[in-house]
Design a protein around this motif. Structure first.
Motif, PDB file in Angstrom:
ATOM      1  N   LEU A 134      64.362   1.467 191.681  1.00 26.23           N
ATOM      2  CA  LEU A 134      64.684   2.451 191.488  1.00 26.23           C
ATOM      3  C   LEU A 134      65.544   2.747 193.418  1.00 26.23           C
ATOM      4  O   LEU A 134      65.035   3.170 194.661  1.00 26.23           O
ATOM      5  CB  LEU A 134      64.181   4.228 192.364  1.00 26.23           C
ATOM      6  CG  LEU A 134      63.135   3.867 189.964  1.00 26.23           C
ATOM      7  CD1 LEU A 134      62.051   5.282 190.565  1.00 26.23           C
ATOM      8  CD2 LEU A 134      64.091   4.252 189.683  1.00 26.23           C
ATOM      9  N   VAL A 135      66.297   2.908 193.363  1.00 29.11           N
ATOM     10  CA  VAL A 135      67.293   3.767 194.272  1.00 29.11           C
ATOM     11  C   VAL A 135      67.676   4.982 194.892  1.00 29.11           C
ATOM     12  O   VAL A 135      68.279   6.182 193.604  1.00 29.11           O
ATOM     13  CB  VAL A 135      68.911   2.768 194.732  1.00 29.11           C
ATOM     14  CG1 VAL A 135      69.451   3.635 195.670  1.00 29.11           C
ATOM     15  CG2 VAL A 135      68.593   1.048 195.153  1.00 29.11           C
ATOM     16  N   THR A 136      67.086   6.035 195.979  1.00 31.19           N
ATOM     17  CA  THR A 136      66.940   7.651 194.684  1.00 31.19           C
ATOM     18  C   THR A 136      67.290   8.082 196.797  1.00 31.19           C
ATOM     19  O   THR A 136      67.517   7.679 197.355  1.00 31.19           O
ATOM     20  CB  THR A 136      65.901   7.627 194.306  1.00 31.19           C
ATOM     21  OG1 THR A 136      65.474   9.290 193.957  1.00 31.19           O
ATOM     22  CG2 THR A 136      64.320   7.923 195.225  1.00 31.19           C
ATOM     23  N   ARG A 137      67.225   9.477 196.384  1.00 29.03           N
ATOM     24  CA  ARG A 137      67.807  10.435 197.560  1.00 29.03           C
ATOM     25  C   ARG A 137      66.048  10.663 198.082  1.00 29.03           C
ATOM     26  O   ARG A 137      65.414  10.438 198.022  1.00 29.03           O
ATOM     27  CB  ARG A 137      68.359  11.299 197.139  1.00 29.03           C
ATOM     28  CG  ARG A 137      70.271  11.213 197.102  1.00 29.03           C
ATOM     29  CD  ARG A 137      71.190  11.642 196.981  1.00 29.03           C
ATOM     30  NE  ARG A 137      72.768  10.736 196.571  1.00 29.03           N
ATOM     31  CZ  ARG A 137      73.022  11.475 195.685  1.00 29.03           C
ATOM     32  NH1 ARG A 137      72.963  11.849 194.944  1.00 29.03           N
ATOM     33  NH2 ARG A 137      74.677  10.606 195.552  1.00 29.03           N
ATOM     34  N   ARG A 138      66.355  11.489 199.610  1.00 25.13           N
ATOM     35  CA  ARG A 138      65.271  12.105 200.184  1.00 25.13           C
ATOM     36  C   ARG A 138      64.778  12.855 199.981  1.00 25.13           C
ATOM     37  O   ARG A 138      64.869  13.114 198.535  1.00 25.13           O
ATOM     38  CB  ARG A 138      66.409  12.361 201.791  1.00 25.13           C
ATOM     39  CG  ARG A 138      66.602  13.679 201.033  1.00 25.13           C
ATOM     40  CD  ARG A 138      67.194  14.952 202.561  1.00 25.13           C
ATOM     41  NE  ARG A 138      67.306  15.794 201.889  1.00 25.13           N
ATOM     42  CZ  ARG A 138      67.103  16.970 201.769  1.00 25.13           C
ATOM     43  NH1 ARG A 138      65.119  16.849 202.212  1.00 25.13           N
ATOM     44  NH2 ARG A 138      67.036  18.435 201.324  1.00 25.13           N
ATOM     45  N   ASN A 139      63.097  12.198 200.272  1.00 26.33           N
ATOM     46  CA  ASN A 139      62.337  13.066 200.283  1.00 26.33           C
ATOM     47  C   ASN A 139      61.472  12.848 198.940  1.00 26.33           C
ATOM     48  O   ASN A 139      60.845  13.929 197.840  1.00 26.33           O
ATOM     49  CB  ASN A 139      62.395  15.011 200.432  1.00 26.33           C
ATOM     50  CG  ASN A 139      61.469  16.246 200.209  1.00 26.33           C
ATOM     51  OD1 ASN A 139      60.306  15.139 201.184  1.00 26.33           O
ATOM     52  ND2 ASN A 139      61.637  17.034 199.773  1.00 26.33           N
ATOM     53  N   PHE A 140      61.483  11.818 198.427  1.00 28.21           N
ATOM     54  CA  PHE A 140      61.116  10.962 197.506  1.00 28.21           C
ATOM     55  C   PHE A 140      59.185  11.236 196.710  1.00 28.21           C
ATOM     56  O   PHE A 140      58.577  11.006 198.551  1.00 28.21           O
ATOM     57  CB  PHE A 140      61.744   9.768 197.099  1.00 28.21           C
ATOM     58  CG  PHE A 140      60.736   9.219 195.362  1.00 28.21           C
ATOM     59  CD1 PHE A 140      61.760   9.743 194.471  1.00 28.21           C
ATOM     60  CD2 PHE A 140      59.658   8.451 195.469  1.00 28.21           C
ATOM     61  CE1 PHE A 140      62.022   8.939 193.150  1.00 28.21           C
ATOM     62  CE2 PHE A 140      59.791   8.714 193.667  1.00 28.21           C
ATOM     63  CZ  PHE A 140      60.398   8.783 192.926  1.00 28.21           C
ATOM     64  N   ALA A 183      69.974   2.855 189.993  1.00 29.67           N
ATOM     65  CA  ALA A 183      69.948   4.625 190.671  1.00 29.67           C
ATOM     66  C   ALA A 183      69.713   5.648 190.217  1.00 29.67           C
ATOM     67  O   ALA A 183      69.820   6.132 189.145  1.00 29.67           O
ATOM     68  CB  ALA A 183      71.431   4.227 190.979  1.00 29.67           C
ATOM     69  N   LEU A 184      69.246   6.487 190.794  1.00 29.04           N
ATOM     70  CA  LEU A 184      68.656   7.804 190.463  1.00 29.04           C
ATOM     71  C   LEU A 184      69.146   8.990 191.540  1.00 29.04           C
ATOM     72  O   LEU A 184      68.541   9.599 192.697  1.00 29.04           O
ATOM     73  CB  LEU A 184      67.225   7.616 190.072  1.00 29.04           C
ATOM     74  CG  LEU A 184      66.066   9.199 189.684  1.00 29.04           C
ATOM     75  CD1 LEU A 184      66.766   9.078 187.772  1.00 29.04           C
ATOM     76  CD2 LEU A 184      65.049   8.861 189.545  1.00 29.04           C
ATOM     77  N   PRO A 185      70.339   8.958 191.512  1.00 18.24           N
ATOM     78  CA  PRO A 185      71.295   9.854 192.745  1.00 18.24           C
ATOM     79  C   PRO A 185      70.480  11.261 192.300  1.00 18.24           C
ATOM     80  O   PRO A 185      71.452  12.323 192.299  1.00 18.24           O
ATOM     81  CB  PRO A 185      72.231   9.882 191.886  1.00 18.24           C
ATOM     82  CG  PRO A 185      72.181   9.695 190.956  1.00 18.24           C
ATOM     83  CD  PRO A 185      71.488   8.663 190.678  1.00 18.24           C
ATOM     84  N   LEU A 186      69.141  11.904 192.499  1.00 19.45           N
ATOM     85  CA  LEU A 186      68.440  13.523 192.970  1.00 19.45           C
ATOM     86  C   LEU A 186      68.112  12.989 194.907  1.00 19.45           C
ATOM     87  O   LEU A 186      67.453  11.614 194.501  1.00 19.45           O
ATOM     88  CB  LEU A 186      67.322  13.430 191.485  1.00 19.45           C
ATOM     89  CG  LEU A 186      68.601  13.403 190.164  1.00 19.45           C
ATOM     90  CD1 LEU A 186      66.998  13.251 189.037  1.00 19.45           C
ATOM     91  CD2 LEU A 186      69.271  14.738 190.389  1.00 19.45           C
TER      92      LEU A 186
END
Length: 202
Positions: free
Chosen positions: A69-75, A13-16
């Protein structure tokens, strides 16, 4: 570029949110030859301090074998630099799961064998919570349109052209060439129907 259909790896997880292309690879590194690899530049200013020392708490420093990677919106928002995708691919990242992606980034990713997998924001938050600071095995099946991670199956929605590119290892030129017979038939038909429109017609 070689294609792929199924993949099993390790997700983190990359929680950004809104990780932009300048964060993925800062512009000062883009003069480096691609042949030397861009993986060491990936997320450089998050992974290292100003003295170049690695931050041991940063997830990709703790889990160097991670490849999803699991990350948040607008990557991948921001500039259109394809080098951002090169940095991910050269680091070993095979897929990014996020609620949304920068449009140009997503197209560049597909053309370089990197899967930008869209999932609902609630699903992503559940995955981030389940992963925490650890890794978990992830399975991706392009043909079946499914991702398996943290005990759940996630529908993988891909446009047919994007799926074909990833499976066959194609870019836009390869995809066009795959329609060579249809293109040739159209040209022949158009030449018969409108011969006056062709160069050299007298």
């Amino acid at each position: 570029m070689s294609g792929w259909t199924r993949f099993t790896g390790q997700a983190v997880a990359l929680p950004l949110e809104s990780i932009d292309t300048d964060q993925l690879i800062p512009a000062r590194f883009m003069s480096a030859p691609r042949g030397e690899g861009y993986g060491s530049f990936l997320l450089h200013d998050l992974r290292f301090d100003s003295a170049g020392k690695a931050d041991p708490a940063f997830v990709l420093n703790r889990h160097r074998d991670a490849n999803v990677l699991v990350t948040r919106r607008n990557f991948g928002c921001g500039s259109s630099r394809e080098a951002a995708v090169y940095a991910l691919v050269d680091f070993g990242i095979k897929a990014v799961i996020a609620p949304s992606f920068g449009d140009i980034f997503a197209a560049n990713a597909i053309n370089n064998g990197l899967l930008p997998a869209s999932a609902g924001a609630a699903v992503v938050e559940d995955l981030i919570a389940a992963l925490g600071a650890d890794t978990a095995e992830v399975g991706i099946d392009l043909a079946a349109g499914a991702i398996f991670l943290a005990g759940r199956g996630i529908e993988l929605r891909l446009a047919p052209d994007a799926r074909d590119k990833l499976i066959n290892g194609w870019d836009d030129i390869d995809l066009t060439k795959a329609h060579g017979q249809e293109i040739a038939a159209f040209c022949a038909r158009h030449r018969r129907q409108a011969p006056w429109s062709w160069p050299g017609h007298g």
